[in-house]
Design an enzyme around this catalytic site. Sequence first.
Site, mmCIF file in Angstrom:
data_model
loop_
_atom_site.group_PDB
_atom_site.id
_atom_site.type_symbol
_atom_site.label_atom_id
_atom_site.label_comp_id
_atom_site.label_asym_id
_atom_site.label_seq_id
_atom_site.Cartn_x
_atom_site.Cartn_y
_atom_site.Cartn_z
ATOM 1 N N GLU A 20 15.007 -2.520 10.015
ATOM 2 C CA GLU A 20 14.507 -2.131 11.472
ATOM 3 C C GLU A 20 13.741 -2.823 12.028
ATOM 4 O O GLU A 20 13.747 -3.636 12.848
ATOM 5 C CB GLU A 20 14.781 -0.657 11.680
ATOM 6 C CG GLU A 20 14.119 -0.304 12.736
ATOM 7 C CD GLU A 20 13.911 1.211 13.014
ATOM 8 O OE1 GLU A 20 13.968 1.560 14.279
ATOM 9 O OE2 GLU A 20 13.953 1.931 12.023
ATOM 10 N N TYR B 290 -4.795 -0.452 -5.128
ATOM 11 C CA TYR B 290 -3.565 0.207 -4.790
ATOM 12 C C TYR B 290 -2.585 0.467 -6.038
ATOM 13 O O TYR B 290 -2.374 -0.230 -6.861
ATOM 14 C CB TYR B 290 -2.729 -0.754 -4.037
ATOM 15 C CG TYR B 290 -2.683 -1.463 -2.773
ATOM 16 C CD1 TYR B 290 -3.832 -0.869 -2.027
ATOM 17 C CD2 TYR B 290 -2.103 -2.354 -1.963
ATOM 18 C CE1 TYR B 290 -4.260 -1.155 -0.781
ATOM 19 C CE2 TYR B 290 -2.457 -2.804 -0.677
ATOM 20 C CZ TYR B 290 -3.623 -2.128 -0.079
ATOM 21 O OH TYR B 290 -3.939 -2.603 1.217
ATOM 22 N N TRP C 169 0.835 -1.211 0.030
ATOM 23 C CA TRP C 169 -0.183 0.012 -0.044
ATOM 24 C C TRP C 169 0.940 1.071 0.123
ATOM 25 O O TRP C 169 1.853 1.263 0.573
ATOM 26 C CB TRP C 169 -1.013 -0.128 1.327
ATOM 27 C CG TRP C 169 -1.910 1.265 1.362
ATOM 28 C CD1 TRP C 169 -2.525 1.787 0.402
ATOM 29 C CD2 TRP C 169 -2.100 1.954 2.489
ATOM 30 N NE1 TRP C 169 -3.150 2.637 0.704
ATOM 31 C CE2 TRP C 169 -2.920 3.011 2.182
ATOM 32 C CE3 TRP C 169 -1.667 1.909 3.845
ATOM 33 C CZ2 TRP C 169 -3.359 3.884 3.316
ATOM 34 C CZ3 TRP C 169 -2.166 2.778 4.677
ATOM 35 C CH2 TRP C 169 -2.996 3.630 4.508
ATOM 36 N N SER D 106 9.611 1.772 2.826
ATOM 37 C CA SER D 106 10.155 2.342 1.565
ATOM 38 C C SER D 106 11.430 2.389 1.212
ATOM 39 O O SER D 106 12.081 2.658 0.148
ATOM 40 C CB SER D 106 9.747 3.883 1.603
ATOM 41 O OG SER D 106 10.040 4.633 2.702
ATOM 42 N N PRO E 130 1.156 -1.319 11.873
ATOM 43 C CA PRO E 130 1.895 -1.378 13.146
ATOM 44 C C PRO E 130 2.449 0.005 13.703
ATOM 45 O O PRO E 130 2.416 0.132 14.859
ATOM 46 C CB PRO E 130 2.849 -2.805 13.099
ATOM 47 C CG PRO E 130 3.133 -2.631 11.437
ATOM 48 C CD PRO E 130 2.178 -2.143 10.863
ATOM 49 N N ARG F 128 4.485 10.003 3.747
ATOM 50 C CA ARG F 128 3.261 9.705 3.515
ATOM 51 C C ARG F 128 2.338 10.768 3.584
ATOM 52 O O ARG F 128 1.360 10.926 3.105
ATOM 53 C CB ARG F 128 2.922 8.297 4.231
ATOM 54 C CG ARG F 128 1.458 7.538 3.628
ATOM 55 C CD ARG F 128 1.262 6.477 4.406
ATOM 56 N NE ARG F 128 2.183 5.625 3.881
ATOM 57 C CZ ARG F 128 2.331 4.334 4.402
ATOM 58 N NH1 ARG F 128 1.222 3.555 5.139
ATOM 59 N NH2 ARG F 128 3.341 3.325 4.249
ATOM 60 N N SER G 175 -11.352 -7.949 5.105
ATOM 61 C CA SER G 175 -10.733 -6.864 5.516
ATOM 62 C C SER G 175 -11.641 -5.814 6.068
ATOM 63 O O SER G 175 -12.544 -5.449 5.195
ATOM 64 C CB SER G 175 -9.909 -6.358 4.417
ATOM 65 O OG SER G 175 -9.101 -5.322 4.910
#
Length: 401
Positions: free
Chosen positions: A366, A124, A91, A359, A279, A298, A222
Amino acid sequence: MQVSFACTEQTLRSRTSEDRLCPSRPSGGQNGVSMAQTKQRTPPMGAKNHNQVLPLLSHILRESTVKSTGMKYRNLGKSGLRVSCLGLGTWVTFGSQISDEVAENLMTVAYEHGVNLFDTAEVYAAGRAERTLGKILKKKEWRRSSYVVTTKIYWGGQAETERGLSRKHIIEGLRGSLERLQLDYVDIVFANRMDPNSPMEEIVRAMTFVINQGMAMYWGTSRWSAMEIMEAYSVARQFNLIPPVCEQAEYHLFQREKVETQLPELYHKIGVGSMTWSPLACGLITGKYTDTVPEKSRASFKGYHWLKEKAISQEGKKQHSKVKELHPIADRLNCTVTQLAIAWCLRSEGVSSVLLGVSNIEQLLENLGAIQVLPHLTPQLVTEIDQILGNKPNLKKDSRA
């Protein structure tokens, strides 16, 4: 035991497609770049065995760990499908925010680190995300049996017949997705929110049809309510059809009620698992929006003004304050707040997989480091986090919400 998340160009080229997602013989490690070396901090592994499963999860999700990557795998709900506890979402990023080259690098690193779940949707980037994902999968020539692809159906086009969950759009929409993905089937097709204009029986029958036709292996929901999921299950049982196996739901430190109070009940009653997304609350938990909205973030994109408003709102500022209070806990665990937040999601009952939105490679590595944090989230630490957040849901809430 310490698990090294090592990934260099040399290691990516040296491993064949047959080796990926399979245990490999240990290398000398001289050329490897560990998680700690990429700036990300990981907790000391000597305190507990990395393969030890949290007591909270041991009786709920059968979990295994591949030693070569450190990736954990869980059943999707009570189905037999094994998915990596961290999946890669597309997404905003694929076909939009990032180039196809960056997308390929992300998928390669994710796959090499044990990620076997890739999620997308027909909506998307107006279908470009599916095209990008499909092009990369075809180029990489990974064994189709070694990974899971999921897509979502609802918004397909501008015509009245090109959106929603009618039998027509479910079948035609999925065919379009398969064409863009260049795949014979997807592993899971999700109904991307409930359609009040389509009867539940029609939806369940259409999902059963695409599974019987070999276009999908499973179906899920969803953004459905617990009551809607239970209705779909009841219809499936009544007419000997195939019920959903999973719900995709938003879940993070500041969005808890559905995943913690409603979905666990569905998991125990009818076996529906949880695949969660966002998350990091669209980046709010990372601290990138503390003062301003950075360029190329974003919240700066066209169509994401809602995220910008949320970030600079009073509620957003309160959440930033809560995140700052989590830093001492992250420091004690020798990890980042980002890793702590993702591990916190993974510790929740019934969560099969958490979808990551990244991205660049640094963000991905991480995020993957959260797996090493998970064994250290003791009940005492979880309670400490709850006290900071002050938003632990009442477990006796009405599941119809």
